[in-house]
Enzyme design. Structure first.
Site, PDB file in Angstrom:
ATOM      1  N   TYR A 150      41.364  43.658  37.699  1.00 33.40           N
ATOM      2  CA  TYR A 150      41.693  42.630  38.690  1.00 33.40           C
ATOM      3  C   TYR A 150      40.843  42.864  39.930  1.00 33.40           C
ATOM      4  O   TYR A 150      40.722  44.002  40.400  1.00 33.40           O
ATOM      5  CB  TYR A 150      43.177  42.697  39.036  1.00 33.40           C
ATOM      6  CG  TYR A 150      43.601  41.766  40.145  1.00 33.40           C
ATOM      7  CD1 TYR A 150      43.661  40.388  39.946  1.00 33.40           C
ATOM      8  CD2 TYR A 150      43.954  42.260  41.397  1.00 33.40           C
ATOM      9  CE1 TYR A 150      44.053  39.532  40.962  1.00 33.40           C
ATOM     10  CE2 TYR A 150      44.360  41.409  42.421  1.00 33.40           C
ATOM     11  CZ  TYR A 150      44.403  40.050  42.198  1.00 33.40           C
ATOM     12  OH  TYR A 150      44.797  39.206  43.205  1.00 33.40           O
ATOM     13  N   ASP A 245      34.454  48.144  41.887  1.00 34.70           N
ATOM     14  CA  ASP A 245      35.598  47.735  42.698  1.00 34.70           C
ATOM     15  C   ASP A 245      36.498  48.951  42.843  1.00 34.70           C
ATOM     16  O   ASP A 245      37.233  49.327  41.935  1.00 34.70           O
ATOM     17  CB  ASP A 245      36.345  46.590  42.003  1.00 34.70           C
ATOM     18  CG  ASP A 245      37.533  46.087  42.812  1.00 34.70           C
ATOM     19  OD1 ASP A 245      37.970  46.806  43.736  1.00 34.70           O
ATOM     20  OD2 ASP A 245      38.049  44.995  42.508  1.00 34.70           O
ATOM     21  N   LYS A 273      42.671  49.089  51.101  1.00 31.10           N
ATOM     22  CA  LYS A 273      43.897  49.883  51.070  1.00 31.10           C
ATOM     23  C   LYS A 273      43.820  51.131  51.947  1.00 31.10           C
ATOM     24  O   LYS A 273      44.106  51.072  53.138  1.00 31.10           O
ATOM     25  CB  LYS A 273      44.280  50.202  49.628  1.00 31.10           C
ATOM     26  CG  LYS A 273      44.589  48.944  48.800  1.00 31.10           C
ATOM     27  CD  LYS A 273      45.131  49.282  47.438  1.00 31.10           C
ATOM     28  CE  LYS A 273      45.329  48.041  46.582  1.00 31.10           C
ATOM     29  NZ  LYS A 273      46.429  47.187  46.989  1.00 31.10           N
TER      30      LYS A 273
END
Length: 437
Positions: A150, A245, A273
């Site tokens: 994702y 990613d 994050k």
């Protein structure tokens, strides 16, 4: 398999009723709605360290940790002091300031492949911008991604291919045009042949391959080193860029994320994050020649009113400086490995059909499997329902897990030995209640 008994929170139920009237699904991000586990979402009013407190006043040991950013735990006191100081200085400038520079210098000094950095406000923005650079640099339009990875809600990456490369690619979301979806090729994880076939079929058309080197958004799908090497080597042999990613794994499994642990130098990389210490932030980084394609010095446009927000970048730098000072990456690796082994042993002892996948400070509780799960099609259909029962049983025992069978959990510096022992006892009791025990 019986329907799980869901956790009861009267105050949360009333708040969710109100939220449903004013917000799609009552939430601001889909997984929070408990659609995958059933029941009413628990609403929380405060958090500190390894715990969150619900609006009913119930304390939970939290293994979600805001889905990964809180490597030091909720409201770490040293980071909190920096946040309070920053609020007295400025909330946002919309102008140049020294604070993002300090974080950028910290990152580029420690991560050799991050020669230049551009801050944005989310991982999705970071991925979107990296893809734009790749297309501009190569003059190609197609992308290669992997089923089970994702990359945020970027139109071109919200796609799936039910039979690998054999059929047309369709979007996983309404509102994404077929023309945009068609530009993305989806290959299977753990399949060198899929990667080879994709580059042969679309020779000279693929701008970049984008990959979570540690897939952690559809279960914790730890990949073989040989497969990752094949992806990188094949992409480079065909003139495509390699984008890692590392929004989840970057600064979480090591300072340089999986790229550091693997010894692989991506052309571009996305982070998020952890680099914001719990505040909204993301960044994309990579080779200087590629990053210099970005405006104002290059033709690739990207901008953001709140990019490099001073509160976020200062909280992020304070988080990373403390993490480095206490050697958090080795500490959490050892602590997480021991905790996963402890849970596995307890699940076996009570006959629960569960086991724990672990990498760094990431954990994923899933159904028993006789071999490592590396692809989404290796996850059994029964996993989601069984996890739903376990999730609510854990809530009743005072442990909060991510409310979805395919989301991973995280340890933080605040998960000390006493907290983990309490959690292990609670999760053992929860495991005794699930079907198949």
């Amino acid at each position: 398999m019986t329907k799980p008994q869901t956790y009861d929170s009267p105050a949360s139920a009333e708040l969710f009723r109100r939220a449903l009237a004013v917000t799609p699904g009552g939430v601001h991000s889909p997984v929070r709605a408990y659609k995958g586990v059933g029941g009413t979402p628990v609403f929380f009013r405060s958090a500190e360290g390894a715990r969150m407190t619900s609006v009913d006043g119930v304390s939970f040991i939290d293994f979600c940790q805001s889905f990964g950013p809180l490597i030091l735990g909720h409201r770490d006191p040293d980071v909190a002091a920096v946040v309070r100081e920053t609020l007295d200085l400025a909330w946002s400038f919309g102008a140049c300031e020294p604070y993002s520079l300090e974080l950028a210098e910290w990152l580029t000094k420690r991560i050799p492949w991050a020669e230049k950095v551009r801050f944005v406000s989310s991982g999705t923005e970071a991925v979107m911008s990296a893809l734009r650079i790749a297309r501009a640099a190569t003059g190609r339009r197609r992308l290669l991604k992997f089923d089970g990875c994702y990359h945020g809600h970027v139109d071109s990456l919200l796609v799936k291919a039910g039979s690998g490369l054999a059929g047309p690619v369709t979007s996983s979301s309404a509102g994404v045009s077929s023309e945009v979806a068609e530009e993305t090729i989806v290959a299977s994880l753990d399949s060198e042949q899929d990667v080879t076939d994709a580059f042969e079929k679309y020779e000279g058309e693929i701008a970049a391959v984008i990959l979570e080197p540690l897939p952690a958004n559809n279960g914790l799908l730890i990949q073989r080193r040989a497969f990752l090497d094949h992806v990188v080597a094949t992409a480079r042999a065909h003139g495509a860029l390699v984008i890692f990613d590392e929004v989840i794994s970057g600064l979480r499994v090591a300072v340089g994320g999986m790229a550091e642990l693997l010894g692989i130098r991506p052309d571009l990389v996305t982070y998020g994050k952890v680099i914001g210490g719990g505040f909204p932030i993301g960044c994309y980084a990579g080779r200087a020649d590629l990053m210099d394609l970005v405006a104002p010095i290059g033709p690739v446009y990207q901008a953001g009113t709140l990019s490099a927000n001073p509160v976020g970048v200062r909280a992020g730098l304070a988080t990373l400086q403390k993490a480095e000072e206490i050697g958090i990456w080795n500490v959490l690796e050892n602590r997480s490995r021991d905790f996963a082994a402890e849970l596995d042993g307890r699940f076996r002892a009570v006959g629960a059909p569960l086991q724990v996948a672990q990498f760094g400070s990431l954990l994923w509780i899933h159904e028993l499997s006789d071999k490592p799960i590396r692809r989404v099609d290796q996850i059994t259909p029964e996993h989601a329902q069984r996890f739903a029962g376990f999730f609510h049983a854990a809530l009743r025992e005072g442990v909060y897990l991510a409310p979805n069978a395919y989301e991973v959990g995280f340890l933080s510096a605040a998960h000390d030995q006493q907290t983990l022992e309490t959690a292990a006892d609670a999760l053992e009791r929860a495991a005794r209640t699930i079907d198949g025990n």
